[in-house]
Design an enzyme around this catalytic site. Structure first.
Site, PDB file in Angstrom:
ATOM      1  N   GLU A 177      -8.291  -9.405  -3.892  1.00 43.17           N
ATOM      2  CA  GLU A 177      -8.167  -9.478  -2.159  1.00 43.17           C
ATOM      3  C   GLU A 177      -9.403  -7.766  -1.261  1.00 43.17           C
ATOM      4  O   GLU A 177      -8.419  -8.036  -0.953  1.00 43.17           O
ATOM      5  CB  GLU A 177      -6.157  -8.130  -3.209  1.00 43.17           C
ATOM      6  CG  GLU A 177      -5.190  -8.278  -3.440  1.00 43.17           C
ATOM      7  CD  GLU A 177      -4.843  -9.516  -2.336  1.00 43.17           C
ATOM      8  OE1 GLU A 177      -4.475  -8.881  -1.494  1.00 43.17           O
ATOM      9  OE2 GLU A 177      -4.665 -10.741  -2.916  1.00 43.17           O
TER      10      GLU A 177
ATOM     11  N   HIS B  33      -8.062 -15.565   2.311  1.00 43.61           N
ATOM     12  CA  HIS B  33      -8.054 -16.227   0.499  1.00 43.61           C
ATOM     13  C   HIS B  33      -8.070 -17.876   0.542  1.00 43.61           C
ATOM     14  O   HIS B  33      -8.866 -18.204  -1.080  1.00 43.61           O
ATOM     15  CB  HIS B  33      -6.389 -15.806   0.210  1.00 43.61           C
ATOM     16  CG  HIS B  33      -6.723 -14.621  -0.353  1.00 43.61           C
ATOM     17  ND1 HIS B  33      -6.811 -14.269  -1.367  1.00 43.61           N
ATOM     18  CD2 HIS B  33      -5.293 -13.263   0.525  1.00 43.61           C
ATOM     19  CE1 HIS B  33      -6.288 -13.160  -1.363  1.00 43.61           C
ATOM     20  NE2 HIS B  33      -4.884 -12.667  -0.694  1.00 43.61           N
TER      21      HIS B  33
ATOM     22  N   HIS C 151      -6.954 -12.010   7.024  1.00 40.94           N
ATOM     23  CA  HIS C 151      -7.074 -11.480   5.055  1.00 40.94           C
ATOM     24  C   HIS C 151      -6.665 -12.931   5.142  1.00 40.94           C
ATOM     25  O   HIS C 151      -7.389 -13.045   3.916  1.00 40.94           O
ATOM     26  CB  HIS C 151      -6.310 -10.105   5.078  1.00 40.94           C
ATOM     27  CG  HIS C 151      -5.779  -9.968   3.753  1.00 40.94           C
ATOM     28  ND1 HIS C 151      -6.880  -9.212   2.662  1.00 40.94           N
ATOM     29  CD2 HIS C 151      -4.966 -10.980   2.744  1.00 40.94           C
ATOM     30  CE1 HIS C 151      -6.011  -9.320   1.287  1.00 40.94           C
ATOM     31  NE2 HIS C 151      -4.703 -10.434   1.403  1.00 40.94           N
ATOM     32  N   GLU C 152      -5.550 -13.506   5.217  1.00 42.82           N
ATOM     33  CA  GLU C 152      -4.597 -14.734   4.250  1.00 42.82           C
ATOM     34  C   GLU C 152      -5.659 -16.243   4.265  1.00 42.82           C
ATOM     35  O   GLU C 152      -5.940 -16.913   3.713  1.00 42.82           O
ATOM     36  CB  GLU C 152      -3.523 -15.335   4.950  1.00 42.82           C
ATOM     37  CG  GLU C 152      -2.417 -14.207   5.362  1.00 42.82           C
ATOM     38  CD  GLU C 152      -2.513 -13.923   3.526  1.00 42.82           C
ATOM     39  OE1 GLU C 152      -2.171 -14.338   2.654  1.00 42.82           O
ATOM     40  OE2 GLU C 152      -1.792 -11.952   3.777  1.00 42.82           O
TER      41      GLU C 152
END
Length: 292
Positions: A218, A144, A140-141
């Site tokens: 997100e 980003h 997930h990071e």
């Protein structure tokens, strides 16, 4: 990254020019308007880009994150290897990997560009998640970073700051001149009070816009994490987060890029950087169903 910045700035320059034309038609002094637009853009974008350039330094300092240079434990070795593998799969440079003290299950990413980023995880995450769940959080990071979210948010915040500064002063000038009867636009004490109040009001709307965009971002990061680590792992990680009752201790400048956000209903929800975990899980499950 530079193409994105150039196109974004070009688009918003056109918007600002259009705003200048409209204000001229409304009777606002063109010379004053030009100076105001330049001043607003400098202050609006300047603060955002300074924050972006200093983001890694400030994140390390505010969280006490310790960068892993040489792994001393199997967990640190696994963190480095997992981030390296995911970064290669996402086509970005190897980020710095750090661990910070915090009881909550959380992680964040920050940095000025895709090849100069920082990914940090809390000790609470390492203690309460298994490797599959932690792998999904790291994905997930990394998503980003790969999506350029830090740069995009800085650009968006710069535009919003600029418009708040401009609109507060233009509308404040119109209100002040109407109340004072001075068509040239008074600049007395009342004007500055009006501008201050308008900046607060417009600032709230600007925050709502930024947080709306953050919530949409997100969902994209969750999808990216699912692609890098696996959809079932990403869903399991979010379900684990839903059981986390720890306080979010991340500093405000990196909360938007953490895996976990706040909880709120009604108007408070408009100011949250993250969607509810139930909606994020539902979106992943819906995507899984449509892919079959």
């Amino acid at each position: 990254m530079f193409n994105r910045i150039f196109l974004f700035l070009l688009t918003n320059l056109a918007v600002l020019m259009l705003a200048g034309i409209v204000m001229s038609l409304l009777g606002v002094n063109p010379a004053q308007m030009s100076g105001l637009l330049v001043m607003a853009a400098i202050f609006g974008f300047g603060g955002s880009f300074i924050s972006l350039l200093l983001s890694k330094f400030m994140a390390k300092r505010s969280t006490g994150a310790q960068v892993i240079t040489e792994p001393r434990t199997p967990t640190e070795r696994w963190l480095l290897e997992t981030v390296r593998r995911q970064a290669q799969a996402a086509g970005i440079g190897m980020p710095e990997v750090a661990v910070y003290e915090g009881p909550e299950i959380n992680a964040f990413a920050t940095g000025a560009n895709r090849n100069n980023a920082l990914v940090a995880v809390s000790t609470g995450l390492l203690q309460n998640m298994d490797q599959d769940e932690a792998e999904a959080v790291l994905g997930h990071e990394i998503a980003h970073v790969a999506n350029g979210d830090m740069v995009t948010m800085a650009l968006l915040q710069g535009v919003l700051n600029t418009f708040v500064i401009v609109l507060a002063r233009v509308v404040g000038g119109i209100i002040d001149s109407t109340l004072s009867g001075n068509r040239e636009g008074g600049r007395g004490f009342a004007y500055y009070i009006i501008v201050f109040a308008l900046e607060m009001v417009f600032g709230l709307f600007a925050t709502m816009i930024a947080m709306w965009f953050s919530r949409r971002r997100e969902f994209r990061a969750d999808a990216g994490g699912a692609q890098l680590a696996g959809r079932s792992k990403m869903i399991a990680a979010l379900e684990r987060l839903s059981l986390n009752h720890g306080q979010n201790t991340l500093p405000s400048q990196v909360q938007a890029f953490g895996i976990s956000g706040g909880v709120g209903e009604g108007l408070r929800r408009l100011f949250l950087s993250h969607p509810p975990l139930t909606e994020r899980i539902a979106a992943l499950r819906a995507a899984s169903g449509s892919a079959r």
